[in-house]
Design a protein around this motif. Structure first.
Motif, PDB file in Angstrom:
ATOM      1  N   GLU A  54       8.869  15.915  15.724  1.00 32.27           N
ATOM      2  CA  GLU A  54       7.401  16.035  15.853  1.00 32.27           C
ATOM      3  C   GLU A  54       6.751  16.032  14.470  1.00 32.27           C
ATOM      4  O   GLU A  54       5.746  15.356  14.240  1.00 32.27           O
ATOM      5  N   THR A  55       7.374  16.779  13.530  1.00 32.39           N
ATOM      6  CA  THR A  55       6.864  16.795  12.149  1.00 32.39           C
ATOM      7  C   THR A  55       6.897  15.391  11.562  1.00 32.39           C
ATOM      8  O   THR A  55       5.959  14.964  10.884  1.00 32.39           O
ATOM      9  N   ALA A  56       7.982  14.674  11.816  1.00 32.64           N
ATOM     10  CA  ALA A  56       8.141  13.317  11.283  1.00 32.64           C
ATOM     11  C   ALA A  56       7.053  12.394  11.844  1.00 32.64           C
ATOM     12  O   ALA A  56       6.440  11.620  11.104  1.00 32.64           O
ATOM     13  N   ASN A  57       6.792  12.512  13.144  1.00 35.20           N
ATOM     14  CA  ASN A  57       5.724  11.693  13.741  1.00 35.20           C
ATOM     15  C   ASN A  57       4.368  12.026  13.105  1.00 35.20           C
ATOM     16  O   ASN A  57       3.580  11.130  12.801  1.00 35.20           O
ATOM     17  N   ASP A  58       4.111  13.325  12.904  1.00 36.48           N
ATOM     18  CA  ASP A  58       2.837  13.732  12.285  1.00 36.48           C
ATOM     19  C   ASP A  58       2.721  13.197  10.862  1.00 36.48           C
ATOM     20  O   ASP A  58       1.668  12.691  10.464  1.00 36.48           O
ATOM     21  N   THR A  59       3.835  13.309  10.084  1.00 33.49           N
ATOM     22  CA  THR A  59       3.838  12.816   8.697  1.00 33.49           C
ATOM     23  C   THR A  59       3.488  11.334   8.692  1.00 33.49           C
ATOM     24  O   THR A  59       2.648  10.887   7.909  1.00 33.49           O
ATOM     25  N   ALA A  60       4.126  10.580   9.566  1.00 32.03           N
ATOM     26  CA  ALA A  60       3.898   9.135   9.616  1.00 32.03           C
ATOM     27  C   ALA A  60       2.449   8.828  10.002  1.00 32.03           C
ATOM     28  O   ALA A  60       1.818   7.942   9.423  1.00 32.03           O
ATOM     29  N   GLN A  61       1.918   9.561  10.956  1.00 35.75           N
ATOM     30  CA  GLN A  61       0.522   9.333  11.408  1.00 35.75           C
ATOM     31  C   GLN A  61      -0.463   9.505  10.254  1.00 35.75           C
ATOM     32  O   GLN A  61      -1.476   8.802  10.184  1.00 35.75           O
ATOM     33  N   ASN A  62      -0.152  10.443   9.336  1.00 39.01           N
ATOM     34  CA  ASN A  62      -1.039  10.669   8.187  1.00 39.01           C
ATOM     35  C   ASN A  62      -1.135   9.456   7.276  1.00 39.01           C
ATOM     36  O   ASN A  62      -2.067   9.342   6.494  1.00 39.01           O
ATOM     37  N   TYR A  63      -0.137   8.603   7.337  1.00 37.81           N
ATOM     38  CA  TYR A  63      -0.073   7.476   6.409  1.00 37.81           C
ATOM     39  C   TYR A  63      -0.478   6.151   7.037  1.00 37.81           C
ATOM     40  O   TYR A  63      -0.719   5.182   6.344  1.00 37.81           O
ATOM     41  N   ILE A  64      -0.511   6.119   8.368  1.00 37.44           N
ATOM     42  CA  ILE A  64      -0.580   4.830   9.053  1.00 37.44           C
ATOM     43  C   ILE A  64      -1.847   4.034   8.700  1.00 37.44           C
ATOM     44  O   ILE A  64      -1.793   2.814   8.530  1.00 37.44           O
ATOM     45  N   GLU A  65      -2.965   4.732   8.520  1.00 34.25           N
ATOM     46  CA  GLU A  65      -4.226   4.034   8.237  1.00 34.25           C
ATOM     47  C   GLU A  65      -4.164   3.349   6.867  1.00 34.25           C
ATOM     48  O   GLU A  65      -4.499   2.165   6.739  1.00 34.25           O
ATOM     49  N   ASP A  66      -3.722   4.094   5.856  1.00 31.47           N
ATOM     50  CA  ASP A  66      -3.530   3.543   4.499  1.00 31.47           C
ATOM     51  C   ASP A  66      -2.662   2.294   4.537  1.00 31.47           C
ATOM     52  O   ASP A  66      -2.963   1.281   3.908  1.00 31.47           O
ATOM     53  N   VAL A  67      -1.571   2.413   5.273  1.00 35.51           N
ATOM     54  CA  VAL A  67      -0.593   1.337   5.328  1.00 35.51           C
ATOM     55  C   VAL A  67      -1.200   0.113   6.013  1.00 35.51           C
ATOM     56  O   VAL A  67      -1.061  -1.022   5.552  1.00 35.51           O
ATOM     57  N   GLU A  68      -1.916   0.334   7.107  1.00 36.42           N
ATOM     58  CA  GLU A  68      -2.580  -0.763   7.826  1.00 36.42           C
ATOM     59  C   GLU A  68      -3.552  -1.495   6.916  1.00 36.42           C
ATOM     60  O   GLU A  68      -3.625  -2.729   6.927  1.00 36.42           O
ATOM     61  N   ASN A  69      -4.285  -0.747   6.116  1.00 39.10           N
ATOM     62  CA  ASN A  69      -5.249  -1.358   5.186  1.00 39.10           C
ATOM     63  C   ASN A  69      -4.544  -2.239   4.167  1.00 39.10           C
ATOM     64  O   ASN A  69      -5.032  -3.312   3.826  1.00 39.10           O
ATOM     65  N   LYS A  70      -3.419  -1.778   3.688  1.00 45.65           N
ATOM     66  CA  LYS A  70      -2.655  -2.563   2.713  1.00 45.65           C
ATOM     67  C   LYS A  70      -2.223  -3.902   3.319  1.00 45.65           C
ATOM     68  O   LYS A  70      -2.217  -4.928   2.647  1.00 45.65           O
ATOM     69  N   ILE A  71      -1.833  -3.857   4.576  1.00 45.55           N
ATOM     70  CA  ILE A  71      -1.335  -5.068   5.234  1.00 45.55           C
ATOM     71  C   ILE A  71      -2.487  -6.040   5.512  1.00 45.55           C
ATOM     72  O   ILE A  71      -2.339  -7.251   5.385  1.00 45.55           O
ATOM     73  N   LYS A  72      -3.658  -5.502   5.847  1.00 44.72           N
ATOM     74  CA  LYS A  72      -4.840  -6.331   6.107  1.00 44.72           C
ATOM     75  C   LYS A  72      -5.157  -7.226   4.911  1.00 44.72           C
ATOM     76  O   LYS A  72      -5.643  -8.330   5.062  1.00 44.72           O
ATOM     77  N   ASN A  73      -4.899  -6.691   3.716  1.00 38.41           N
ATOM     78  CA  ASN A  73      -5.221  -7.445   2.499  1.00 38.41           C
ATOM     79  C   ASN A  73      -4.162  -8.474   2.112  1.00 38.41           C
ATOM     80  O   ASN A  73      -4.131  -8.929   0.981  1.00 38.41           O
ATOM     81  N   SER A  74      -3.323  -8.828   3.067  1.00 37.13           N
ATOM     82  CA  SER A  74      -2.262  -9.778   2.740  1.00 37.13           C
ATOM     83  C   SER A  74      -2.823 -11.180   2.529  1.00 37.13           C
ATOM     84  O   SER A  74      -3.785 -11.577   3.186  1.00 37.13           O
ATOM     85  N   ASP A  75      -2.211 -11.924   1.602  1.00 38.56           N
ATOM     86  CA  ASP A  75      -2.673 -13.267   1.262  1.00 38.56           C
ATOM     87  C   ASP A  75      -2.349 -14.281   2.356  1.00 38.56           C
ATOM     88  O   ASP A  75      -3.107 -15.203   2.619  1.00 38.56           O
ATOM     89  N   ASN A  76      -1.193 -14.138   2.971  1.00 39.74           N
ATOM     90  CA  ASN A  76      -0.761 -15.132   3.952  1.00 39.74           C
ATOM     91  C   ASN A  76       0.233 -14.514   4.927  1.00 39.74           C
ATOM     92  O   ASN A  76       0.577 -13.330   4.814  1.00 39.74           O
ATOM     93  N   GLU A  77       0.693 -15.347   5.857  1.00 41.52           N
ATOM     94  CA  GLU A  77       1.583 -14.906   6.938  1.00 41.52           C
ATOM     95  C   GLU A  77       2.864 -14.262   6.401  1.00 41.52           C
ATOM     96  O   GLU A  77       3.289 -13.207   6.857  1.00 41.52           O
ATOM     97  N   LEU A  78       3.489 -14.936   5.422  1.00 39.87           N
ATOM     98  CA  LEU A  78       4.745 -14.434   4.886  1.00 39.87           C
ATOM     99  C   LEU A  78       4.536 -13.100   4.157  1.00 39.87           C
ATOM    100  O   LEU A  78       5.313 -12.166   4.316  1.00 39.87           O
TER     101      LEU A  78
END
Lengths: 306, 306
Positions: free
Chosen positions: A76-100
């Protein structure tokens, strides 16, 4: 892959950690650790597979502790830890240059999630810096071009999950893969059938609503990694039918490499969290890896030659 | 003091480390680790004393590996490492403001030496930063005033050594103590009678010519720490006659605290290198400690009250 002599230290540390996790009574902690020692001695030999050895010992621990899910709170702690980061991580991926680039970033995100692991790491270890470091690093072995090509022609993908926490980040990659298949039933996500170590189970998958964008099944058993002989009919059918398999984490790597699966399009995504696994792959400790089955066979053949 | 559940991890890591040290043959490494597991299981219980448990298991390792001194190479490395630092450390002590300051610095130097230890630390750990950090730190428990007073009235001092490497730094404190006694025979330095773990033996003492400024004896046995029942007549006589005893390191602390020695002027000098020892003393991991027997009794009595 087989265990190394030092795997003895890791498995006994896991048992000590989890004994302290399930009870505050020191006498009981001693009983639990001592109760696992004969099983460790029995399972520990040069031909043992780490994930399989771990399975037998953790199953024994569950039995003698009378606790069906010793890692429940930690997961449960691990799931909570991951949830805290998911938005940041999603934003990083959105800024990707291309498919690869997007694929690579998704893979790195799921490897960052793979840092959340109480198997190779002690419960007391601070995993947050490791998540951040992984996200900002590169893949040491990078078969992403090959994976992208295979994804484009894939009809049915099987995604074998590893840990709780990690599974939160896996969703990013699963969502991306979904774009390449026709139907929700063509991307199958497998979690464990019953609790074992900190591995993700159907409860984790349901809480994260993974069924909204993939078909979720279980392996049908409480195996660390995969022992095909112990998996359910349902899992084996998906394993057979998938023309692309992605296996997350060390347990799946340790166990699947024991089978001859050369005919499969199979990709391992993991962080090399201990020396025996890092050595077997030929990378350094804590390196991030996206490795095709095909590439692994080539590497191993080269090692045999030298 | 008694072992804690987590001592299982430490002892198995020691055995793995030393198996890899004594042979490159992996099959033999497995045999050695596996050969020690039943003994670990037998010795591991809530009433065990860490140093005594370690003694039995390391003795068993020596037997099944047919190697009388598995840590030989590592002890030589430790002595060399310490020698590289001794001049710097001596210079720091020379700049002391007064007698008490000099004593504290000597004690800290010997604790810096106590960092060189393959019992609690893995062989692969880099101990050089730990030496430097210790030298520049403070004593977390500081009974140096009490020790200085006792030294001024001491007739006969027994200095019980711990590890190879460390013993190079011990010389600084031994030389200082010597100034407070009348005769070379009034400062007695004890090393191990036979090799055990990385503990200093007569060979180390002779190489460092400690006999030029102290009487050097051995405990008469290969015990980690001290088991009085297994010590030689010679050691027991010196232990009885000394009106001031200084015991270095965790092994001596773990074992001597099992005896009622309240009537003795006894000082423990150590770095708390694992949680069980740190908790027992009431300090943090890696803290440096100069603790009188008297102060320890007071601390333990307070813990019992609360």
């Amino acid at each position: 892959m087989k265990i190394k002599p030092e795997c003895a230290t890791c498995i006994i540390r896991q048992i000590v950690d989890i004994s302290i996790e399930v009870t505050d009574d020191e006498i009981e902690q001693f009983r639990l650790v001592k109760g696992c020692m004969p099983v460790i001695n029995e399972e520990y030999h040069n031909n043992a597979v780490p994930a399989w050895m771990g399975t037998v010992i953790h199953r024994h621990f569950k039995k003698i502790s009378n606790c069906e899910d010793p890692y429940k709170r930690l997961k449960e702690t691990a799931n909570d830890t991951a949830q805290n980061y998911i938005e940041d991580v999603e934003n990083k991926i959105k800024n990707s240059d291309n498919e690869l680039d997007r694929l690579k970033k998704c893979v790195l995100a799921t490897i960052a999630g793979n840092s959340i692991d109480f198997g190779p790491f002690s419960i007391s270890e601070d995993i947050v810096p490791m998540i951040e470091h992984t996200l900002n690093s590169e893949l040491k072995i990078d078969c992403s071009k090959e994976l992208l090509e295979d994804l484009k022609s894939a009809k049915k993908v099987l995604y074998i999950c590893d840990n709780a926490g990690e599974i939160v980040f896996d969703i990013l990659l699963i969502k991306m893969i979904k774009k390449y298949v026709n139907d929700i039933n063509d991307i199958v996500v497998a979690v464990k059938g019953k609790p074992i170590l900190n591995d993700a189970t159907m409860e984790d998958a349901e809480n994260l609503k993974i069924n909204e964008f993939a078909k979720v099944i279980t392996t049908g058993s409480d195996i660390i990694g995969i022992i095909l002989e112990e998996c359910s009919e349902e899992f084996l059918k998906e394993f057979e039918q998938a023309d692309l398999i992605i296996a997350k984490g060390m347990g799946n790597f340790e166990s699947l490499t024991e089978y001859n699966l050369n005919h499969k399009k199979l990709y391992y995504i993991l962080k090399a969290k201990c020396d025996p696994v890092a050595e077997f792959i030929g990378v350094d400790l804590k390196d991030s890896v996206l490795l095709s089955n095909k590439q692994l066979q080539k590497n191993l053949a080269n090692i045999d030659k030298n």
